[in-house]
Design a protein around this motif. Structure first.
Motif, PDB file in Angstrom:
ATOM      1  N   UNK A 142      74.550  19.846 -26.852  1.00 55.37           N
ATOM      2  CA  UNK A 142      73.527  18.922 -27.367  1.00 55.37           C
ATOM      3  C   UNK A 142      74.198  17.886 -28.284  1.00 55.37           C
ATOM      4  N   UNK A 143      75.195  18.355 -29.054  1.00 57.13           N
ATOM      5  CA  UNK A 143      75.900  17.445 -29.971  1.00 57.13           C
ATOM      6  C   UNK A 143      76.665  16.368 -29.194  1.00 57.13           C
ATOM      7  N   UNK A 144      77.181  16.714 -28.000  1.00 59.91           N
ATOM      8  CA  UNK A 144      77.876  15.711 -27.178  1.00 59.91           C
ATOM      9  C   UNK A 144      76.918  14.595 -26.765  1.00 59.91           C
ATOM     10  N   UNK A 145      75.727  15.011 -26.339  1.00 58.32           N
ATOM     11  CA  UNK A 145      74.742  13.996 -25.931  1.00 58.32           C
ATOM     12  C   UNK A 145      74.338  13.130 -27.116  1.00 58.32           C
ATOM     13  N   UNK A 146      74.155  13.777 -28.270  1.00 57.88           N
ATOM     14  CA  UNK A 146      73.781  13.023 -29.476  1.00 57.88           C
ATOM     15  C   UNK A 146      74.868  11.997 -29.815  1.00 57.88           C
ATOM     16  N   UNK A 147      76.137  12.417 -29.665  1.00 55.91           N
ATOM     17  CA  UNK A 147      77.243  11.523 -30.018  1.00 55.91           C
ATOM     18  C   UNK A 147      77.263  10.298 -29.101  1.00 55.91           C
ATOM     19  N   UNK A 148      77.054  10.542 -27.812  1.00 63.46           N
ATOM     20  CA  UNK A 148      77.047   9.417 -26.866  1.00 63.46           C
ATOM     21  C   UNK A 148      75.886   8.473 -27.186  1.00 63.46           C
ATOM     22  N   UNK A 149      74.728   9.042 -27.480  1.00 62.80           N
ATOM     23  CA  UNK A 149      73.568   8.196 -27.799  1.00 62.80           C
ATOM     24  C   UNK A 149      73.809   7.407 -29.086  1.00 62.80           C
ATOM     25  N   UNK A 150      74.403   8.073 -30.049  1.00 60.24           N
ATOM     26  CA  UNK A 150      74.606   7.424 -31.352  1.00 60.24           C
ATOM     27  C   UNK A 150      75.720   6.367 -31.269  1.00 60.24           C
ATOM     28  N   UNK A 151      76.791   6.690 -30.549  1.00 60.37           N
ATOM     29  CA  UNK A 151      77.967   5.791 -30.523  1.00 60.37           C
ATOM     30  C   UNK A 151      77.997   4.851 -29.335  1.00 60.37           C
ATOM     31  N   UNK A 152      77.230   5.147 -28.299  1.00 58.16           N
ATOM     32  CA  UNK A 152      77.309   4.341 -27.084  1.00 58.16           C
ATOM     33  C   UNK A 152      78.615   4.606 -26.352  1.00 58.16           C
ATOM     34  N   UNK A 153      78.856   3.833 -25.283  1.00 61.20           N
ATOM     35  CA  UNK A 153      80.108   3.987 -24.530  1.00 61.20           C
ATOM     36  C   UNK A 153      80.775   2.618 -24.476  1.00 61.20           C
ATOM     37  N   UNK A 154      81.861   2.494 -25.213  1.00 63.05           N
ATOM     38  CA  UNK A 154      82.573   1.208 -25.267  1.00 63.05           C
ATOM     39  C   UNK A 154      83.051   0.809 -23.873  1.00 63.05           C
ATOM     40  N   UNK A 155      82.984  -0.469 -23.586  1.00 65.03           N
ATOM     41  CA  UNK A 155      83.466  -0.973 -22.298  1.00 65.03           C
ATOM     42  C   UNK A 155      82.468  -0.816 -21.171  1.00 65.03           C
ATOM     43  N   UNK A 156      81.269  -0.312 -21.482  1.00 66.98           N
ATOM     44  CA  UNK A 156      80.216  -0.197 -20.471  1.00 66.98           C
ATOM     45  C   UNK A 156      78.939  -0.819 -21.048  1.00 66.98           C
ATOM     46  N   UNK A 159      74.584   1.183 -24.659  1.00 66.65           N
ATOM     47  CA  UNK A 159      74.689   0.751 -26.059  1.00 66.65           C
ATOM     48  C   UNK A 159      74.640   1.929 -27.030  1.00 66.65           C
ATOM     49  N   UNK A 160      74.915   1.616 -28.264  1.00 67.80           N
ATOM     50  CA  UNK A 160      74.748   2.603 -29.328  1.00 67.80           C
ATOM     51  C   UNK A 160      73.295   2.547 -29.803  1.00 67.80           C
ATOM     52  N   UNK A 161      72.690   3.711 -29.962  1.00 67.35           N
ATOM     53  CA  UNK A 161      71.318   3.758 -30.483  1.00 67.35           C
ATOM     54  C   UNK A 161      71.321   4.199 -31.943  1.00 67.35           C
ATOM     55  N   UNK A 162      72.353   3.769 -32.636  1.00 62.66           N
ATOM     56  CA  UNK A 162      72.507   4.182 -34.034  1.00 62.66           C
ATOM     57  C   UNK A 162      71.349   3.723 -34.911  1.00 62.66           C
ATOM     58  N   UNK A 163      70.605   2.710 -34.468  1.00 64.21           N
ATOM     59  CA  UNK A 163      69.493   2.227 -35.298  1.00 64.21           C
ATOM     60  C   UNK A 163      68.223   3.062 -35.116  1.00 64.21           C
ATOM     61  N   UNK A 164      68.230   3.961 -34.147  1.00 64.47           N
ATOM     62  CA  UNK A 164      67.086   4.869 -33.996  1.00 64.47           C
ATOM     63  C   UNK A 164      67.230   5.994 -35.021  1.00 64.47           C
ATOM     64  N   UNK A 165      66.101   6.619 -35.326  1.00 67.71           N
ATOM     65  CA  UNK A 165      66.159   7.718 -36.292  1.00 67.71           C
ATOM     66  C   UNK A 165      66.746   8.963 -35.621  1.00 67.71           C
ATOM     67  N   UNK A 166      67.192   9.896 -36.422  1.00 68.86           N
ATOM     68  CA  UNK A 166      67.781  11.128 -35.872  1.00 68.86           C
ATOM     69  C   UNK A 166      66.804  11.880 -34.968  1.00 68.86           C
ATOM     70  N   UNK A 167      65.522  12.056 -35.396  1.00 67.00           N
ATOM     71  CA  UNK A 167      64.584  12.745 -34.491  1.00 67.00           C
ATOM     72  C   UNK A 167      64.403  12.019 -33.161  1.00 67.00           C
ATOM     73  N   UNK A 168      64.484  10.687 -33.188  1.00 71.85           N
ATOM     74  CA  UNK A 168      64.327   9.934 -31.937  1.00 71.85           C
ATOM     75  C   UNK A 168      65.530  10.163 -31.018  1.00 71.85           C
ATOM     76  N   UNK A 169      66.725  10.129 -31.576  1.00 75.28           N
ATOM     77  CA  UNK A 169      67.934  10.368 -30.770  1.00 75.28           C
ATOM     78  C   UNK A 169      67.922  11.801 -30.243  1.00 75.28           C
ATOM     79  N   UNK A 170      67.488  12.709 -31.089  1.00 70.42           N
ATOM     80  CA  UNK A 170      67.400  14.121 -30.707  1.00 70.42           C
ATOM     81  C   UNK A 170      66.430  14.298 -29.530  1.00 70.42           C
ATOM     82  N   UNK A 171      65.298  13.597 -29.613  1.00 69.95           N
ATOM     83  CA  UNK A 171      64.290  13.692 -28.544  1.00 69.95           C
ATOM     84  C   UNK A 171      64.843  13.125 -27.241  1.00 69.95           C
ATOM     85  N   UNK A 172      65.594  12.047 -27.329  1.00 70.76           N
ATOM     86  CA  UNK A 172      66.167  11.450 -26.116  1.00 70.76           C
ATOM     87  C   UNK A 172      67.186  12.390 -25.474  1.00 70.76           C
ATOM     88  N   UNK A 173      68.017  13.021 -26.305  1.00 68.66           N
ATOM     89  CA  UNK A 173      69.009  13.969 -25.770  1.00 68.66           C
ATOM     90  C   UNK A 173      68.294  15.129 -25.061  1.00 68.66           C
TER      91      UNK A 173
END
Lengths: 412, 334
Positions: A142-156, A159-173
């Motif tokens: 779950x932490x891997x998915x959270x990291x990808x959502x939070x950091x995005x994937x450079x070169x693709x 995007x990074x969803x760092x501006x979403x709240x933690x519960x929102x990123x958690x829900x997406x994962x």
């Protein structure tokens, strides 16, 4: 009708035409037609799969998760459904708002924008994820998915969803896991028809034992056990001599054991073997080969000397190939090769931390041609390769014609 | 006393109200574009009320200091209502000041459009339907174009303008039409349903790009055609439009980049951003919303240019009605 009236009429007509043909239909999951056609499912069998999936997973607006899946329904509800927010600004429909345009409502990587993106958005349905901290064949944590959502994937385009709240990123994962379990269950159900007894009369048993315990349960179990499958990473030696480590890493990079040079090229520019496909595209390439081969063979075969049964079978085969070709055209994107990464750019899709590079080298990249070094290269040597790779954007390389060290961006 | 001088107070009032309408509508369009950018259309689930309150009595502090989505959606509604009221006032002023049939027709169209637009906005919320949202997004620029046309036609000096070459008229009219079609195509892209297949999106993007090329070509044509037309104002407007179209093309590229990044795989790998894109950033929202709003501004400017070059010339010429002229004759020359 004067000019003014004509223009007004045209504008009004354009406005009305733009509305399309009616109300937007409710979002629904798309059946995996490529697999269904590949498995030669009948319409009734396709309907049975759709019905079973509806019962087990619900709809995009009203998702359901059986307790065996270990998913949090409250999170799924936050991520699913149409986009709306309440008076205190809590937003629902996060997946539809942020993800579905590329990854598709079904998570099949076939959202409206998918064809324009390079690489294509991930198709969650095979349950294969590239950038994770677990062994190659395991699910991401779950932490891997959270990291990808939070950091995005450079070169693709991810995007990074760092501006979403933690519960929102958690829900997406959580919703990504749900879509992946659903997609993998769908694949298993479609493949299960092939193993049915004659007694089953082409119908899957609609029992809890078969559907949950034998089919969806084991898939969900892999997700639940992902955290335990995390790769143990030895610490980088504290007294490591960086220059010596880079030199050792360079040796391994060009050596037979790691053999990174095969794909990433002698210059590290990613100009080695570049004609391979990732698993998602390779599957379509192979299907296309099968169709083309089948059609070519059918074209060479004459039905004149065949028995009526064989001739009927031949016609059936040709009709299936035609249908399959049509389905692949409509339900899959044109396959693209996957170029090996240019290591001199300093852009690392799976993360730029040394730890991320360690995971990539140790376990390889699931779904991509990048192999695992585990078992071939000892863990401490993997750290040397990591150090060498991290030095590549700044490495002086006479082979490139440079007479002084240059950062990667100056080279091009 | 000349005829135009005698008409100044009445025509001036209609023009002033029309200008206020254009200004408030511009703000309304910005709010509308932001609502779409932030997917805030369903921040208020009821209509015509707001969370059970009468729309105008919803606590202002709860709106102004509340969540961003609520601020946008409720603000959009309040501005919509204000535009509706100004449209009614404008229609009354246009009728009272005996404007030409074309101007009165446009004022009536403005009232009709603003009513339809309000109902469409309500239907979009109550049905939570993207198709209605698309129509709503197409009607907005149409209303704006009508408001700009009224403001231009009620301008005192517009009655003295003469027609330019037919090429100038055609290029200006074509530019306005092409810009509107572009806004319609843009609305389809902005309100795209996630269930749509990639082929449809590809077709829409291709159409939008072709439309951009057409608008750019027409903007250049308008500059060339108005270069020696003897209408300095038309020349100035055409040059301004060309500049706006240039900015719009840059914003269009920017809108793509902030959403999906540089098309890696199509461009050299070294062009790839070393950092990932940031979803929902202020910068991204500004570029995307700016692209929509600038499109509306180009439409408005194209309408002004069209009128300056002679489209609706008959409407301008008959700004003063014969009966009005008779009354003026009796009053001023008797």
């Amino acid at each position: 009708m004067n000019r003014f009236s004509r223009i007004a009429f045209l504008l009004a007509a354009g406005c009305l035409l733009s509305a399309g043909c009616g109300k937007t239909p409710n979002a629904s999951y798309r059946l995996n037609m490529v697999e269904a056609t590949k498995q030669r499912l009948t319409t009734e069998q396709e309907q049975q799969v759709a019905t079973v999936l509806l019962a087990m997973f619900g709809t995009p607006d009203d998702p359901v998760a059986l307790p065996e899946f270990g998913l949090d329904e409250a999170k799924l509800r936050l991520a699913s459904g149409p986009v709306r927010s309440d008076i205190v600004g809590r937003k629902n429909g996060l997946y539809r708002e942020h993800c579905a345009h590329c990854h598709g409502v079904t998570g099949d990587g076939m959202g409206p924008t998918a064809a324009f993106l390079n690489p294509y958005p991930r198709d969650y349905r095979p349950g294969v994820f590239k950038f994770k901290s677990t062994e190659r064949a395991d699910k991401p944590t779950h932490a891997d998915l959270l990291r990808i959502l939070r950091n995005g994937i450079a070169g693709t385009s991810m995007p990074s969803f760092a501006l979403l709240s933690e519960p929102q990123i958690d829900a997406l994962a959580e919703y990504v896991k749900y879509l992946s379990i659903r997609g993998e269950t769908e694949l298993s159900l479609m493949r299960a028809f092939f193993e049915l007894d004659d007694d089953a009369q082409g119908k899957l048993p609609e029992t809890r034992e078969f559907l949950v315990d034998e089919t969806a349960g084991p898939i969900a179990e892999k997700w639940k056990s992902a955290a335990a499958a995390q790769i143990p990473v030895p610490d980088m030696p504290a007294d490591i001599d960086l220059v010596a480590s880079i030199a050792k890493g360079r040796e391994l990079f060009y050596g037979d054991k790691a053999n990174c040079v095969k794909c990433h090229g002698v210059t590290g520019l990613g100009d080695g073997q570049a004609n391979d496909y990732d698993d998602w595209n390779k599957a379509i390439v192979e299907i296309n080969k099968e169709i083309q081969g089948g059609l070519a063979k059918a074209g060479e075969t004459s039905t004149s000397g065949m028995s009526s049964e064989d001739a009927a079978e031949h016609r059936k085969q040709v009709a299936w190939l035609g249908k399959f070709s049509h389905v692949v055209d409509g339900d899959a994107l044109t396959p693209r090769t996957i170029p090996p990464r240019n290591l001199r750019l300093g852009v690392y899709r799976g993360g730029r931390r040394p730890l991320d590079l360690y995971y990539r080298i140790h376990a390889g990249i699931n779904g991509a041609p990048m192999p695992a070094a585990k078992g071939t290269v000892p863990p401490e040597d993997i750290w040397h390769i990591v150090n060498y790779i991290r030095s590549l954007p700044y490495e002086f390389d006479g082979e490139l014609g440079a007479d002084r060290p240059m950062v990667a961006r100056d080279r091009f | 006393m000349s005829r135009s001088q005698a008409e100044t107070p009445k025509t001036g009032l209609a023009h002033a109200v029309a200008c206020v309408l254009v200004a408030v509508t511009s703000v309304l369009l910005c709010f509308g574009a932001l609502v779409t950018t932030f997917d805030a259309a369903m921040a208020v689930p009821d209509w015509p009320g707001t969370y059970g309150h009468n729309m105008f009595l919803f606590p202002w502090a709860e709106w102004f200091y509340g969540p961003w989505d609520l601020f946008l959606e409720h603000g959009h509604r309040l501005l919509g209502a204000l535009v509706g009221m100004i449209s009614l006032v404008l229609a009354a002023v246009v009728w009272r000041t005996h404007q030409s049939p074309a101007v009165r027709g446009l004022a009536a169209a403005a009232v009709l459009l603003v009513l339809v637009q309000g109902v469409l906005g309500g239907a979009r919320v109550l049905l939570d339907d993207k198709t209605v949202a698309k129509v709503h997004a197409c009607t907005g620029p149409l209303f704006f174009a009508v408001a700009v046309a009224i403001a231009t036609l009620t301008r005192r000096s517009s009655s003295s303008q003469s027609a330019t070459s037919s090429a100038a008229v055609r290029s200006a009219g074509g530019l306005a039409l092409a810009t509107y079609v572009q806004l319609v195509a843009g609305a389809q892209l902005r309100h795209l349903d996630a269930s749509v297949d990639p082929a449809t999106f590809r077709w829409l993007v291709a159409f939008h790009l072709a439309g951009a090329a057409a608008v750019a070509a027409l903007a250049v044509a308008a500059v060339l055609c108005t270069r020696s037309c003897g209408q300095p104002i038309a020349r100035r407007w055409s040059l301004a439009i060309l500049l706006l179209v240039g900015c719009q093309l840059a914003l269009g590229v920017g809108a793509w980049v902030v959403n999906w990044g540089l098309p890696s795989g199509w461009l050299p790998a070294s062009w790839a951003f070393s950092d990932p894109l940031l979803a929902r950033s202020v910068w991204g929202a500004t570029v995307v919303t700016g692209h929509v709003v600038l499109g509306m501004m180009i439409l408005g400017a194209s309408v002004v240019l069209s009128i300056a070059t002679g489209v609706l010339r008959s409407a301008v010429k008959s700004t003063v009605r014969p009966q009005q002229a008779d009354r003026l004759r009796e009053r001023a020359f008797a």
